[in-house]
Design an enzyme around this catalytic site. Structure first.
Site, mmCIF file in Angstrom:
data_model
loop_
_atom_site.group_PDB
_atom_site.id
_atom_site.type_symbol
_atom_site.label_atom_id
_atom_site.label_comp_id
_atom_site.label_asym_id
_atom_site.label_seq_id
_atom_site.Cartn_x
_atom_site.Cartn_y
_atom_site.Cartn_z
ATOM 1 N N ASP A 230 55.169 34.124 12.724
ATOM 2 C CA ASP A 230 55.724 35.291 13.468
ATOM 3 C C ASP A 230 54.903 35.910 14.379
ATOM 4 O OD1 ASP A 230 57.854 35.303 11.641
ATOM 5 O OD2 ASP A 230 56.751 36.236 10.246
ATOM 6 N N ASP B 281 64.113 29.120 11.666
ATOM 7 C CA ASP B 281 64.785 30.111 10.740
ATOM 8 C C ASP B 281 65.599 30.815 11.711
ATOM 9 O OD1 ASP B 281 65.119 32.374 9.174
ATOM 10 O OD2 ASP B 281 63.419 33.222 9.064
ATOM 11 N N LYS C 95 69.191 31.628 11.178
ATOM 12 C CA LYS C 95 69.967 32.277 10.520
ATOM 13 C C LYS C 95 71.617 32.140 11.072
ATOM 14 C CE LYS C 95 66.853 35.228 8.041
ATOM 15 N NZ LYS C 95 65.765 35.102 8.911
ATOM 16 N N LEU C 96 72.144 31.280 11.357
ATOM 17 C CA LEU C 96 73.411 30.950 12.125
ATOM 18 C C LEU C 96 74.324 31.656 11.285
ATOM 19 C CD1 LEU C 96 71.793 29.081 13.668
ATOM 20 C CD2 LEU C 96 73.812 27.742 14.158
ATOM 21 N N HIS C 97 75.389 32.261 11.948
ATOM 22 C CA HIS C 97 76.566 33.046 11.413
ATOM 23 C C HIS C 97 77.583 33.014 12.458
ATOM 24 C CE1 HIS C 97 78.110 36.508 8.561
ATOM 25 N NE2 HIS C 97 79.101 35.552 8.821
ATOM 26 N N ASP C 98 78.670 32.127 12.506
ATOM 27 C CA ASP C 98 79.849 32.280 13.491
ATOM 28 C C ASP C 98 80.854 31.330 13.006
ATOM 29 O OD1 ASP C 98 81.156 32.406 16.060
ATOM 30 O OD2 ASP C 98 79.136 32.672 17.056
ATOM 31 N N PRO D 158 83.225 28.429 12.125
ATOM 32 C CA PRO D 158 82.912 26.977 11.775
ATOM 33 C C PRO D 158 82.260 26.186 12.998
ATOM 34 C CG PRO D 158 84.329 27.730 10.373
ATOM 35 C CD PRO D 158 84.427 28.744 11.412
ATOM 36 N N ASN D 159 83.405 25.902 14.004
ATOM 37 C CA ASN D 159 83.267 25.132 15.020
ATOM 38 C C ASN D 159 82.102 25.350 15.958
ATOM 39 O OD1 ASN D 159 84.369 22.908 16.703
ATOM 40 N ND2 ASN D 159 84.619 24.570 18.170
ATOM 41 N N THR D 160 81.750 26.508 16.112
ATOM 42 C CA THR D 160 80.331 26.955 16.916
ATOM 43 C C THR D 160 79.234 26.496 16.228
ATOM 44 O OG1 THR D 160 81.809 28.866 18.157
ATOM 45 C CG2 THR D 160 79.237 28.895 18.109
ATOM 46 N N ARG E 232 51.906 36.849 -1.845
ATOM 47 C CA ARG E 232 50.670 37.605 -1.702
ATOM 48 C C ARG E 232 49.479 37.228 -2.622
ATOM 49 N NH1 ARG E 232 53.067 38.483 2.194
ATOM 50 N NH2 ARG E 232 53.268 40.223 3.384
ATOM 51 N N ARG F 242 51.424 36.694 6.908
ATOM 52 C CA ARG F 242 50.299 37.348 7.340
ATOM 53 C C ARG F 242 49.251 37.149 6.113
ATOM 54 N NH1 ARG F 242 53.739 42.938 7.537
ATOM 55 N NH2 ARG F 242 54.954 41.396 6.057
#
Ligand code: C5P
Length: 232
Positions: free
Chosen positions: A10, A59, A61-64, A66-68, A181, A211
Site C-alpha cells: 500500500d 486488487d 475490485k471490478l464491478h460493472d 458484464p461486457n465491460t 497481526r 503494515r
C-alpha cells in the site's frame, strides 16, 4: 494452489514500492497492488514488479456491466497478473463474463476471487443503505456461493469466516484473508485479527499482510516470520 503470504504494497508511488522491494534479495514475495498505486503509476508498475520476479495480486475490485468487466479482465490477463478480484454483488452473470475475459487462448488464467461484503459495511448500512434485510453472515455466505457457482476460485474474507466459507463452498475454494497481526504486534485500525499461525490452523489459503511487514524495522525478517508461522 499452495498456501502463501501476500504482502499488501500500500504505497503511493513507484519509488516507494521499489525501494521497499529492493530489500528482498534472496526471496521474491507474492505482492498485492491496490488501486492507489495502480491509478498513480498505471499498468507499467505491474510489468516492472513482474520483471523483478514477484507474483502479483492486482486488487482492483471490478464491478460493472458484464461486457465491460469481460473486456477489462482480458486486459489484466494480458498483463500477466497472478490473481485479481471483483465484487460478487455484480451478479453471477458479471462473474461468468469476468472468467471468460480472463481466460487466455491457451486456457490458463489468473486466480479470480470475489469480494463479498466489504468489512467496512456494517449490518446497519446493509439494511438502511443497501436494503438488504439478511444478516451479514448470510449475505457473505450467499455471495461466496454465487462466486463458486460462477466458477471463481475463491473469496477475500475475514480469517474468522474462512472456515465457514470452506464448509459452504468446499475445501478447494480459496480463502484470501487480510486482518493478520503478530501476537506481539500493533493491531493498527484492524478490529478482528488473527496471527499467521491461527490463520493457518483455521485453513486460510493466502494471508494478506501489510503494515506488520511494510512498517517493520526489518521487513524481510517480518516477512520470513509470517512465512514460518503460516506456510512452513
Ligand atoms: O496493513 P494491513 O495488514 O492492515 O493491510 C491489509 C490489507 O488488506 C490492506 O491492503 C487492506 O486494504 C486490505 N483489506 C483489509 N480488509 C478487508 C479487505 C482488504 O484489510 N476486508
Amino acid at each position: 494452489m499452495g498456501r502463501d503470504v501476500i504482502i499488501a504494497c500500500d504505497f503511493s508511488g513507484k519509488d516507494e514500492v521499489m525501494s521497499f522491494l529492493d530489500k528482498f534479495t534472496d526471496v521474491k514475495p507474492f505482492v498485492k497492488i491496490g488501486m492507489e498505486l495502480f491509478y498513480a503509476e498505471g499498468p507499467q508498475i505491474v510489468r516492472d514488479i513482474k520483471a523483478r520476479g514477484h507474483k502479483i495480486f492486482l486488487d482492483l475490485k471490478l464491478h460493472d456491466i458484464p461486457n465491460t468487466v469481460k473486456k477489462s479482465m482480458a486486459v489484466l490477463s494480458r498483463l500477466d497478473v497472478d490473481m485479481t478480484n471483483l465484487h460478487a454483488s455484480g451478479t453471477i452473470a458479471m462473474m461468468e463474463a469476468a472468467i471468460e475475459g480472463l481466460t487466455r487462448p491457451d486456457g490458463t488464467r489468473p486466480i479470480l476471487i470475489a469480494v463479498t461484503q466489504l468489512t467496512s459495511t456494517s449490518e446497519e448500512r446493509l439494511k438502511n443503505d443497501l436494503l438488504i434485510n439478511e444478516t451479514m453472515e448470510n449475505t457473505v455466505m450467499h455471495y461466496a456461493h454465487n462466486a463458486k457457482v460462477a466458477g471463481l476460485d475463491g473469496v477475500v474474507c475475514s480469517p474468522l469466516e474462512a472456515e465457514r466459507v470452506h464448509d459452504r463452498c468446499g475445501k478447494d475454494f480459496v480463502t484470501v484473508t487480510p486482518g493478520v497481526r503478530f501476537a506481539d504486534g500493533d493491531k493498527g485500525d484492524q478490529v478482528r485479527v488473527m496471527t499467521p499461525a491461527e490463520a493457518k490452523r483455521i485453513g486460510s489459503d493466502y494471508i494478506v499482510v501489510g503494515r506488520p511487514i511494510t512498517a517493520a524495522d526489518d521487513p524481510v525478517a517480518a516477512y520470513k516470520r509470517c512465512v514460518n508461522e503460516f506456510v512452513d
